[in-house]
Design an enzyme around this catalytic site. Structure first.
Site, PDB file in Angstrom:
ATOM      1  N   ARG A  48       0.852  -1.188   0.000  1.00 55.19           N
ATOM      2  CA  ARG A  48       0.000   0.000   0.000  1.00 55.19           C
ATOM      3  C   ARG A  48       0.885   1.235   0.000  1.00 55.19           C
ATOM      4  O   ARG A  48       0.446   2.328   0.291  1.00 55.19           O
ATOM      5  CB  ARG A  48      -0.967  -0.017   1.188  1.00 55.19           C
ATOM      6  CG  ARG A  48      -0.323  -0.031   2.550  1.00 55.19           C
ATOM      7  CD  ARG A  48      -1.393  -0.118   3.647  1.00 55.19           C
ATOM      8  NE  ARG A  48      -0.901  -0.715   4.843  1.00 55.19           N
ATOM      9  CZ  ARG A  48      -0.612  -0.045   5.977  1.00 55.19           C
ATOM     10  NH1 ARG A  48      -0.772   1.239   6.028  1.00 55.19           N
ATOM     11  NH2 ARG A  48      -0.180  -0.680   7.034  1.00 55.19           N
ATOM     12  N   ASN A  49       2.162   1.019  -0.338  1.00 56.80           N
ATOM     13  CA  ASN A  49       3.142   2.103  -0.252  1.00 56.80           C
ATOM     14  C   ASN A  49       3.816   2.399  -1.580  1.00 56.80           C
ATOM     15  O   ASN A  49       3.933   1.515  -2.435  1.00 56.80           O
ATOM     16  CB  ASN A  49       4.235   1.729   0.755  1.00 56.80           C
ATOM     17  CG  ASN A  49       3.725   1.748   2.175  1.00 56.80           C
ATOM     18  OD1 ASN A  49       3.095   2.714   2.591  1.00 56.80           O
ATOM     19  ND2 ASN A  49       3.967   0.691   2.906  1.00 56.80           N
TER      20      ASN A  49
END
Ligand SMILES: [Zn+2]
Length: 265
Positions: free
Chosen positions: A74-75
């Site tokens: 999610r980065n």
């Protein structure tokens, strides 16, 4: 449905400060179950780089890939992600990078920032024939170990034979031990029908001058010699425009990106 039982079972806590707990509390306490049927016409999602599981499986087959590592994130990618991804590319036929582009908590990277950075990483650095990038449209639960199980099942369904689980997978705050997700998923490996690639916590070592883990560097037990590298830390560096980011992150991945849209507000 006993909501407290449900929440405790999924998140391991009833603490309303946990973003998954608070989100579940806000939702309806009615749940349904039954046979699943696919109804999304994925052509409408193409603009967002979404593949249907049937499409990803067809692409893997077309490329002749027998072994595929699924990579959840999610980065925006940092060097520890690259370290893991390059090992996957070395050992397996293909790498399937699949960031969560659905609802995330305030302070997380926006889907646009993640996509922008990965596009640059693939265009400028990665081999053209080893990596496929496709967004995954589900929301983050931040449920740590239980979410690692869900993420493994999802990637198995997309045709991956292996799935990467690093430190504190899908974790938030200090709710879960850093290897809790890994060990739970490992213990269900045969039932999940996907091999878990369990990576140790990565650091930047100032002596070795590269990304390391406790398995390949003798300095990781000395916090003065190694720098932690995580999504949380990367967000801090980017927000505060730190000068020390070059060993942790490729700044050019965000070339041309409106930094006002970096994080979910
Ligand atoms: Zn070292």
């Amino acid at each position: 449905m006993n909501e407290k039982y449900l929440i405790k079972s999924i998140y391991g806590t009833l603490d309303e400060k946990h973003p998954g707990v608070s989100q579940t509390m806000l939702s309806s306490s009615d749940y349904i179950s039954g046979d699943l049927e696919s109804f999304i016409d994925s052509t409408t999602w193409k603009v967002l780089n979404y593949f249907h599981p049937q499409e990803s499986k067809a692409i893997f087959k077309d490329r002749g890939w027998q072994t595929i590592a699924g990579f959840q994130t999610r980065n925006v990618p940092h060097f520890a992600h690259e370290y893991i991804q390059r090992i996957c590319m070395e050992l397996l036929d293909g790498l399937f990078i699949q960031p969560i582009l659905g609802h995330k908590k305030i302070g997380d990277f926006t889907p646009e920032a993640v996509s922008h950075a990965y596009k640059n990483l693939m265009d400028r650095y990665y081999p053209k024939d080893k990596v496929i990038y496709s967004g995954l449209y589900t929301h983050m639960r931040y449920a740590g170990p239980k979410e690692a199980i869900l993420h493994s099942i999802l990637r198995r369904n997309y045709g991956c034979t292996h799935f990467v689980i690093g430190r504190d997978h899908a974790g938030v705050g200090n709710y879960y031990g850093i290897y809790e997700a890994q060990s739970l998923a490992k213990s269900y490996e045969s039932e999940l029908d996907i091999k878990i690639l369990a990576f140790s916590e990565p650091f930047y070592c100032t002596v070795c001058k590269t990304i390391v883990t406790k398995n390949n560097c003798q300095h990781t037990s000395n916090p003065k010699l190694v720098t932690q590298i995580s999504g949380t830390q990367l967000r801090d560096i980017l927000i505060h425009n730190g000068d020390d980011s070059s060993v942790l992150f490729r700044k050019d991945l965000l070339d041309g990106f409106d930094m006002e849209r970096l994080l979910i507000k």
